[in-house]
Design a protein around this motif. Structure first.
Motif, mmCIF file in Angstrom:
data_model
loop_
_atom_site.group_PDB
_atom_site.id
_atom_site.type_symbol
_atom_site.label_atom_id
_atom_site.label_comp_id
_atom_site.label_asym_id
_atom_site.label_seq_id
_atom_site.Cartn_x
_atom_site.Cartn_y
_atom_site.Cartn_z
ATOM 1 N N ASP A 191 0.873 -1.171 0.000
ATOM 2 C CA ASP A 191 0.000 0.000 0.000
ATOM 3 C C ASP A 191 0.912 1.224 0.000
ATOM 4 O OD1 ASP A 191 -2.526 -1.334 0.137
ATOM 5 O OD2 ASP A 191 -2.085 -1.802 2.228
ATOM 6 N N VAL A 192 0.863 1.993 -1.086
ATOM 7 C CA VAL A 192 1.803 3.101 -1.261
ATOM 8 C C VAL A 192 1.020 4.376 -1.535
ATOM 9 C CG1 VAL A 192 3.746 3.996 -2.587
ATOM 10 C CG2 VAL A 192 3.542 1.535 -2.176
ATOM 11 N N ASN A 193 1.281 5.407 -0.732
ATOM 12 C CA ASN A 193 0.706 6.737 -0.943
ATOM 13 C C ASN A 193 1.823 7.693 -1.322
ATOM 14 O OD1 ASN A 193 -1.748 5.685 -0.170
ATOM 15 N ND2 ASN A 193 -1.538 6.347 1.960
ATOM 16 N N LEU A 194 1.645 8.383 -2.437
ATOM 17 C CA LEU A 194 2.654 9.288 -2.961
ATOM 18 C C LEU A 194 2.088 10.696 -3.063
ATOM 19 C CD1 LEU A 194 4.166 7.283 -5.982
ATOM 20 C CD2 LEU A 194 5.373 7.898 -3.910
ATOM 21 N N LEU A 195 2.935 11.666 -2.736
ATOM 22 C CA LEU A 195 2.623 13.047 -3.056
ATOM 23 C C LEU A 195 3.442 13.392 -4.295
ATOM 24 C CD1 LEU A 195 1.270 15.752 -2.411
ATOM 25 C CD2 LEU A 195 3.297 16.336 -1.045
ATOM 26 N N MET A 196 2.770 13.586 -5.444
ATOM 27 C CA MET A 196 3.445 13.837 -6.707
ATOM 28 C C MET A 196 3.280 15.314 -7.070
ATOM 29 S SD MET A 196 2.684 10.338 -8.857
ATOM 30 C CE MET A 196 0.963 10.681 -9.176
ATOM 31 N N GLU A 197 4.420 16.000 -7.210
ATOM 32 C CA GLU A 197 4.419 17.431 -7.527
ATOM 33 C C GLU A 197 5.094 17.639 -8.883
ATOM 34 O OE1 GLU A 197 5.370 19.763 -3.663
ATOM 35 O OE2 GLU A 197 6.316 17.798 -3.436
ATOM 36 N N PHE A 198 4.391 18.252 -9.830
ATOM 37 C CA PHE A 198 4.893 18.433 -11.182
ATOM 38 C C PHE A 198 5.083 19.921 -11.483
ATOM 39 C CE2 PHE A 198 2.515 14.438 -11.252
ATOM 40 C CZ PHE A 198 3.456 13.582 -11.808
ATOM 41 N N LYS A 199 6.322 20.261 -11.861
ATOM 42 C CA LYS A 199 6.626 21.601 -12.356
ATOM 43 C C LYS A 199 7.271 21.452 -13.720
ATOM 44 C CE LYS A 199 7.332 23.284 -7.627
ATOM 45 N NZ LYS A 199 8.290 23.910 -6.668
ATOM 46 N N GLU A 200 7.619 22.568 -14.338
ATOM 47 C CA GLU A 200 8.126 22.518 -15.710
ATOM 48 C C GLU A 200 9.376 21.662 -15.832
ATOM 49 O OE1 GLU A 200 9.496 25.544 -19.295
ATOM 50 O OE2 GLU A 200 8.535 26.323 -17.488
ATOM 51 N N ASP A 201 10.368 21.867 -14.968
ATOM 52 C CA ASP A 201 11.609 21.096 -15.009
ATOM 53 C C ASP A 201 11.887 20.405 -13.685
ATOM 54 O OD1 ASP A 201 12.293 21.789 -17.652
ATOM 55 O OD2 ASP A 201 13.066 23.737 -16.972
ATOM 56 N N ASP A 202 10.834 20.100 -12.956
ATOM 57 C CA ASP A 202 11.025 19.536 -11.626
ATOM 58 C C ASP A 202 9.801 18.688 -11.262
ATOM 59 O OD1 ASP A 202 11.421 18.919 -9.005
ATOM 60 O OD2 ASP A 202 11.674 20.970 -8.292
ATOM 61 N N SER A 203 10.016 17.379 -11.123
ATOM 62 C CA SER A 203 8.945 16.489 -10.676
ATOM 63 C C SER A 203 9.441 15.753 -9.444
ATOM 64 C CB SER A 203 8.575 15.484 -11.775
ATOM 65 O OG SER A 203 8.088 16.159 -12.913
ATOM 66 N N LYS A 204 8.639 15.816 -8.386
ATOM 67 C CA LYS A 204 9.071 15.229 -7.129
ATOM 68 C C LYS A 204 8.021 14.254 -6.616
ATOM 69 C CE LYS A 204 10.906 16.512 -2.565
ATOM 70 N NZ LYS A 204 11.213 17.640 -1.658
ATOM 71 N N PHE A 205 8.508 13.093 -6.155
ATOM 72 C CA PHE A 205 7.634 12.036 -5.641
ATOM 73 C C PHE A 205 8.034 11.765 -4.196
ATOM 74 C CE2 PHE A 205 8.285 11.570 -10.140
ATOM 75 C CZ PHE A 205 7.012 11.396 -10.650
ATOM 76 N N THR A 206 7.151 12.094 -3.283
ATOM 77 C CA THR A 206 7.434 11.922 -1.860
ATOM 78 C C THR A 206 6.592 10.783 -1.304
ATOM 79 O OG1 THR A 206 7.863 14.297 -1.663
ATOM 80 C CG2 THR A 206 7.497 13.056 0.377
ATOM 81 N N LEU A 207 7.260 9.849 -0.656
ATOM 82 C CA LEU A 207 6.567 8.713 -0.052
ATOM 83 C C LEU A 207 5.907 9.147 1.245
ATOM 84 C CD1 LEU A 207 9.315 6.090 -0.731
ATOM 85 C CD2 LEU A 207 6.928 5.757 -1.356
ATOM 86 N N LYS A 208 4.607 8.913 1.324
ATOM 87 C CA LYS A 208 3.868 9.203 2.553
ATOM 88 C C LYS A 208 3.639 7.878 3.288
ATOM 89 C CE LYS A 208 0.652 12.349 2.127
ATOM 90 N NZ LYS A 208 -0.592 12.997 1.656
ATOM 91 N N ASP A 209 2.416 7.610 3.697
ATOM 92 C CA ASP A 209 2.129 6.334 4.361
ATOM 93 C C ASP A 209 2.311 5.204 3.360
ATOM 94 O OD1 ASP A 209 1.486 7.719 6.630
ATOM 95 O OD2 ASP A 209 -0.657 7.834 6.123
#
Length: 968
Positions: free
Chosen positions: A232-250
Motif C-alpha cells: 500500500d503506497v501513498n505518494l505526493l506527486m508534484e509536477f513543475k516545468e523542469d522539476d517532478s518530485k515524488f514523496t513517499l507518505k504512508d
C-alpha cells in the motif's frame, strides 16, 4: 350570465405542469440512455480500431465491444472484450497481451460531438501479458509507431486523451523475460488499484497492490521465489516545468512475512535526479527474514521457532545522472540466532550473519564494497563457515573468500523437516579458499592468485518419493585451482544404471567476475562413461511407446514455454562412451561420440550406436540463437534398421514416409535436413529442407490404403499386399513435402512400375504411376470379351485384320487425396482399347464409315462387358468388406470408450491429488509424481486395450478379405 357567455378557461396548476414536463424529460433521458449507446457504438468501435492501427506496429483484435452509461451516467462506459495484441515483426505470433475485459469511462458529450475523447477511468481484468526482450535488446512492447514514421494522413495528436483519476488491474498474469539483461520475472494474480487526479500539478496518489506469487531471477541467481506480496503506497506527486518530485507518505510492503516501509523522496530535475530513500525494518524478526528463504517458508514455517538478534538497514541517497550513481548503504546483521522445529530432536544453533554493501556515490563504482564478513552455523556436530570480500569490482576485482563445511548428511532430518520418504546419508567435506585479483587470472599469472580447495562426497545416498530410484554416489572429488575446477572422479549408481564422470572447467573466475563478455567464457571438457544406463527406469517411463509418441498430433504447448536454450557464454565438450542404454522402449548399444556446446549451438560429432537391429550414425547441430525459433541442421546414416521399430518409436518417420507404418523389413538410409522447431521442439514441417536416400533389399507392405484402392480400381486384389525387392529411392524436402528426386522403379506383383510425385507432411499425396500391365494379369472375362469384339470387327471387315491384344498394356494411375483416404484415377479402359491397334490408320478411305462403326462396336461391347463383370464382382466384395468394416469399427469404438473411461478416471484422481496438495510444494511434487504414475498406468492399460481391439478388428478384416478374394 347568459348561457351564451363563455366561462374563463381554468389554468392548470404549476405543480401539474412541472410534473408533466419533468416526466417528459425523464422519459426523454431514459430513451436517450438506451439509444445513444446503440447509435454511437459502431462509430466509437471504428474510432478505437482506427486509432490503434495507426499508432501501433502490432496486430490488435477485439472480439466484442459494448457501450453504456446506465451505471456511470453522465459518463459513457466503453467495454472491450477479448482484446489481443500480437507481434507483427521480430516477435511475430507472440501475444504481448490477452485481455478478457477493458473498461474505460469517458464524457458523454465527448462521444456525441467532441473532437477529443478524454478517458478518466481505466479498468483491466483477467489479462495475461508476455513481455520479452531479445538478446539484441529489441522488446516486444516497443510497438508504438513514432510520429515521424506515420503516414502524413495519420500524423497529429490522437483523438483519445488520458486524464485518469482512477484505474485498476484485476487478476493479471505477467511474464517478463529480458534476455539482454538476463532478467526474468513471473507475477501471478496481480491486483492493483490507483486513485488520484493525474491531470493535476499536485497529486495525492494512493495505490494498493496484492500479488499471490512473485518470482525474480537475475544473472542466473534467484532473488525471489513464489513470494506473496502486499503493498500500500501513498505518494505526493508534484509536477513543475523542469522539476517532478515524488514523496513517499504512508506506505507498507510485505514479502511473505517480511514487512517493511520506505521513507523519503525521488526528484527528477532537468539534467539529473536526486533521491533520499531509507528502508524501515524496525518491526521484523529473524523468523520474518527466513520467510524469504523458500526452503524454510515452504516447509513447516508456521511451527518453526526462530530466535535471534536482527538488524537490517538500507539507504539510497544522492545524485543520479549519465555519469553518477547515488550512494547506498545496505547491511544485515544476525547474532545468537537459532532455528528449531518442535517435532525434531535437533536444532540449528549459533547462526551468525554479518553482510553489507556500501558506496559513497559518484561516478567511480570501483569504490563500491561487498562484504560477507561472517556466515556461520552449527547443527548436530556439523559446521558451516564462509566469508566473502569484494573490492574494485569495475576495474580489477579483488576477491577474498573462504568456505569450510563438515556435514554428516544423515543429520539433516534431525534439524529440518524432510518430505515424506526423503532421507540423506553420506559425508560432505569442503575447504575452499580464493584470494587474489582478476588481473592475475587474465594475464595467466596464476602464482599471484591463491585458489585452492577440495570438495568431497563419500557414500552419499539420497532417497525420495519424487525419484524412481535412490541416488548413490560412492565417491566424488572436486578440486579448485586458479586455472580450473577439476572433477577428478565421480562414481555413482541409480537403480540399474551406473555412471562415472571426470573433467574440468576452465575460467570459472572469469565467468563469475569478468568485466567483459569475452572474459566470461566458461570452458569445460568432460568424459562420461556407463556400462548400463536405463533412462526409462530413471525417469519412470513405460517400456511401451508413450501416448505422445504414438499420437497423431503433438500435445498443446503452453505459450509461455521457452525452448531448450544453450547459454552463449559456455564452450563445453562431452565425450560419451555408453555400453548399453535403454530409452523409450529402445535398446541402444555402443554409444560413442562427442557433444559440443558453444555460442548457443549444441553439436553432435561422430556419434554412433547400434540399435533397432542395425547401426546409426548421427551428426548435426541444434541452435537456440533465435530464442523464439530454434533451428536444426542434422544428418544421419542408417544401416539395416528395422522399419517397424523406428516407426513405432519415432512419430516423425510416419510424417516423412507414411508407408513405413505398413511395412516390414530392414532398410538403410542417409539424410541431410535443415529446418526450424517449435517451442516444444517439434519440427516446423514447412520449414524443412534437405535430401536423402533409402535402400532396402526386401520389404513387405500390407494394409496400405493407397495400394488397396489401386487394386480395387484395376480389379487386381493382389496389388493390396506387396513384397518389394532391391528398392532404391531418392527424395528431397521442401515446401512441406517429401518429393521423389528420381522416378522410383519397382515391381508390383510382377508389374514393372515407375513412380513419381510427393507426400505432404499434412498427409496429402500426389503421385503418378506408369504400370506395364501384363495381359495375363487382366481378369480373363475382360480379355475374352475384348478379343470377341476384335473378332467381330474382323468379321465385318475381313481385309482389316486388326490383330490381337498385346502381351503388355501401359496403364497410367494418378494417386491423390490423403494417405488414409486416397483417390485413384486410371486410364485402364482407354489403355485396353488403345492396345487393339490404331484402326484409323490401317484402313482405306472407302471403308472409313464401316471401320468407325466397327470401332464403336468394339468399344461398346468391351466397355459394357468390363463394367458388367467388374460391377458384379466389386458389389459382392464391397458388401463383404463393408460388413466387416462395421464390425471392426464397433470393436474399436468399444475399446476407445473403455480407454476414455480409464483416462478420465486417471485425470480425476490427478486433479483430486493436486487439489488436496494445495500450495504445499512437497505435497504438490508428490501429487505430480502420483499423477505421472497414474497416467502412465492408464496409458499402459489403454494401449493394451487398443492393441487387443486392433488385433481383433484386423482379424475380422483379414478373414473378410480372404472371403472376398475367393469371389471370382
Amino acid at each position: 350570465m347568459s348561457k351564451k357567455e363563455k366561462l374563463p378557461k381554468k389554468k392548470k396548476s404549476f405543480i401539474r405542469r412541472l410534473f408533466k414536463w419533468t416526466g417528459i424529460t425523464i422519459l426523454f433521458l431514459i430513451i436517450a440512455i438506451i439509444l445513444i449507446p446503440i447509435i454511437f457504438k459502431d462509430e466509437i468501435k471504428e474510432l478505437v480500431l482506427k486509432e490503434v492501427s495507426k499508432s501501433l506496429k502490432a496486430d490488435v483484435t477485439i472480439e466484442d465491444f459494448d457501450l453504456t452509461f446506465l451505471s456511470t451516467f453522465p459518463n459513457v462506459t466503453i467495454q472491450l472484450y477479448d482484446t489481443k495484441v500480437t507481434g507483427r515483426t521480430e516477435f511475430k505470433g507472440v501475444e504481448l497481451a490477452n485481455i478478457k475485459t477493458i473498461e474505460a469511462h469517458v464524457g458523454l458529450w465527448d462521444v456525441i460531438g467532441g473532437d477529443e475523447i478524454e478517458i478518466d477511468e481505466v479498468h483491466i481484468s483477467d489479462a495475461k501479458f508476455d513481455v520479452r526482450v531479445d538478446p539484441a535488446g529489441k522488446a516486444n512492447y516497443d510497438i508504438v509507431i513514432p510520429e515521424d514514421e506515420k503516414p502524413v494522413a495519420d500524423q497529429g495528436p490522437s483523438k483519445f486523451k488520458m486524464s485518469l483519476k482512477e484505474y485498476s488491474l484485476n487478476n493479471i498474469q505477467l511474464v517478463f523475460d529480458d534476455q539482454a539483461s538476463d532478467m526474468y520475472a513471473n507475477i501471478k494474480n496481480l491486483n492493483h488499484t490507483g486513485e488520484g487526479d493525474l491531470t493535476a500539478d499536485i497529486i495525492d496518489f494512493e495505490t494498493s497492490t496484492k500479488i499471490d506469487e512473485v518470482t525474480l531471477e537475475m544473472d542466473g541467481l534467484s532473488y525471489l521465489s513464489k513470494v506473496k506480496t502486499d503493498a500500500d503506497v501513498n505518494l505526493l506527486m508534484e509536477f513543475k516545468e523542469d522539476d517532478s518530485k515524488f514523496t513517499l507518505k504512508d506506505n507498507s510492503f510485505a514479502l511473505n512475512n517480511f514487512h517493511m516501509s520506505l521513507d523519503g523522496f525521488y526528484q527528477m530535475l532537468k539534467d539529473h535526479s536526486q533521491m533520499d530513500l531509507k528502508l524501515n525494518t524496525k518491526e521484523i524478526s529473524f523468523k520474518d527474514l527466513l520467510s524469504l528463504v523458500p526452503s524454510f517458508y515452504q516447509s513447516g514455517y508456521e511451527s518453526m521457532i526462530a530466535k535471534g538478534d536482527l538488524k537490517m538497514n538500507g539507504e539510497v541517497k544522492g545524485r543520479m545522472d549519465d555519469k553518477n550513481m547515488p550512494g547506498w548503504d545496505f547491511g544485515l546483521n544476525v547474532k545468537n540466532a537459532s532455528i528449531r522445529y518442535p517435532a525434531l530432536p535437533g536444532s540449528i544453533n549459533n547462526i551468525i550473519v554479518d553482510a553489507g554493501s556500501k558506496f559513497a556515490g559518484g561516478s567511480n563504482l570501483d569504490l563500491m564494497t561487498l562484504d560477507v564478513t561472517k556466515f556461520h552455523s552449527e547443527f548436530v556436530g556439523n559446521l558451516i563457515d564462509a566469508n566473502l570480500k569484494l573490492r574494485n569490482p569495475m576495474t580489477d576485482p579483488l576477491i577474498d573468500s573462504k568456505l569450510k563445511a563438515k556435514v554428516n548428511l544423515a543429520t539433516l532430518g534431525k534439524v529440518m523437516p524432510l518430505a515424506e520418504g526423503e532421507s540423506y546419508k553420506g559425508k560432505l567435506n569442503a575447504d575452499v579458499a580464493l584470494n587474489g585479483r582478476m588481473s592475475a587470472i587474465e594475464t595467466e599469472q596464476y602464482e599471484k592468485f591463491n585458489a585452492q580447495g577440495l570438495i568431497e562426497l563419500f557414500d552419499f545416498l539420497y532417497k525420495s518419493k519424487d525419484l524412481n530410484e535412490d541416488v548413490n554416489v560412492k565417491d566424488l572429488t572436486f578440486r579448485f585451482s586458479p586455472q580450473n575446477l577439476s572433477l577428478e572422479k565421480m562414481n555413482a549408481r541409480m537403480g540399474k544404471s551406473d555412471f562415472a564422470m571426470n573433467g574440468k572447467i576452465d575460467n570459472y573466475l572469469g565467468y563469475l567476475f569478468g568485466k567483459k563478455k569475452e572474459d566470461q567464457l566458461l570452458k569445460g571438457v568432460f568424459a562420461f562413461n556407463s556400462n548400463n544406463l536405463d533412462l526409462d527406469q530413471l525417469m519412470g517411463a513405460s517400456t511401451a511407446p508413450s501416448a505422445a509418441t504414438t499420437s497423431a498430433e503433438p500435445a498443446p504447448v503452453d505459450p509461455n514455454t521457452e525452448p531448450l536454450l544453450i547459454p552463449d557464454n559456455i564452450d563445453f565438450d562431452l565425450n560419451t562412451n555408453i555400453q548399453k542404454l535403454h530409452y523409450n522402449g529402445i535398446d541402444v548399444n555402443n554409444i560413442k561420440g562427442n557433444v559440443n556446446m558453444k555460442e548457443e549451438v549444441a553439436s553432435l560429432n561422430g556419434l554412433s550406436m547400434n540399435t533397432m537391429g542395425g547401426t546409426v550414425g548421427l551428426r548435426g547441430s541444434y541452435s537456440s540463437k533465435d530464442h523464439n525459433k530454434p533451428a536444426i541442421d542434422l544428418g544421419y546414416n542408417l544401416k539395416e534398421i528395422d522399419i517397424q521399430e523406428i516407426t513405432t518409436h519415432f512419430l516423425t518417420i510416419e510424417k516423412l514416409a507414411p508407408v513405413a507404418k505398413y511395412a516390414k523389413g530392414k532398410f538403410s538410409s542417409s539424410l541431410n535436413l535443415k529446418g526450424d522447431l517449435t517451442k516444444a521442439l517439434e519440427p516446423v514441417y514447412n520449414s524443412l529442407t534437405g535430401d536423402g536416400d533409402l535402400f532396402t533389399n526386401l520389404v513387405t507392405v500390407s494394409g496400405f490404403e493407397p495400394l488397396k484402392k489401386l487394386g480395387e480400381s484395376l480389379n487386381m486384389d493382389k496389388l493390396s499386399n506387396q513384397t518389394f525387392k532391391d528398392v532404391k529411392a531418392f527424395f528431397s524436402f521442401a515446401d512441406g513435402k517429401v518429393t521423389m528426386k528420381k522416378p522410383l522403379k519397382i515391381k508390383m506383383s510382377g508389374i514393372d512400375t515407375e513412380i513419381t510425385g510427393s507426400t505432404a507432411f499434412t498427409q496429402e499425396i500426389d503421385y503418378k504411376m506408369l504400370m506395364q500391365v501384363p495381359k495375363s494379369m487382366i481378369p480373363a472375362g475382360i480379355i475374352k470379351v475384348a478379343e470377341q469384339g476384335l473378332a467381330k470387327v474382323n468379321g465385318l471387315v475381313p481385309k482389316l485384320n486388326i490383330g490381337s491384344i498385346p502381351d503388355i498394356i501401359p496403364v497410367n494411375a494418378l494417386v491423390g487425396g490423403t494417405v488414409m483416404k486416397p483417390v485413384i484415377k486410371t486410364d485402364f479402359k482407354e489403355a485396353l482399347l488403345k492396345a487393339t491397334g490404331n484402326l484409323k490408320n490401317t484402313i482405306q478411305d472407302k471403308g472409313k464409315e464401316l471401320v468407325n462403326k466397327a470401332k464403336d462396336s468394339v468399344r461398346t461391347v468391351v466397355k459394357e462387358k468390363v463394367e458388367e463383370v467388374k460391377k458384379d464382382l466389386i458389389a459382392e466384395k464391397n458388401k463383404i468388406m463393408a460388413d466387416a468394416e462395421k464390425e471392426a469399427d464397433k470393436v474399436r469404438a468399444e475399446a476407445k470408450k473403455g480407454g476414455d473411461q480409464l483416462r478420465a478416471e486417471a485425470d480425476k484422481q490427478c486433479n483430486d491429488a493436486m487439489t488436496a496438495a494445495g500450495s504445499n510444494p512437497l505435497k504438490k511434487k508428490a501429487a505430480e509424481i502420483a499423477c505421472k504414475e497414474g497416467k502412465k498406468k492408464a496409458d499402459n492399460s489403454i494401449t493394451k486395450l487398443e492393441q487387443e481391439a486392433n488385433t481383433k478388428a484386423d482379424n475380422i478384416i483379414v478373414k473378410a478379405k480372404e472371403k472376398a478374394d475367393a469371389v471370382k
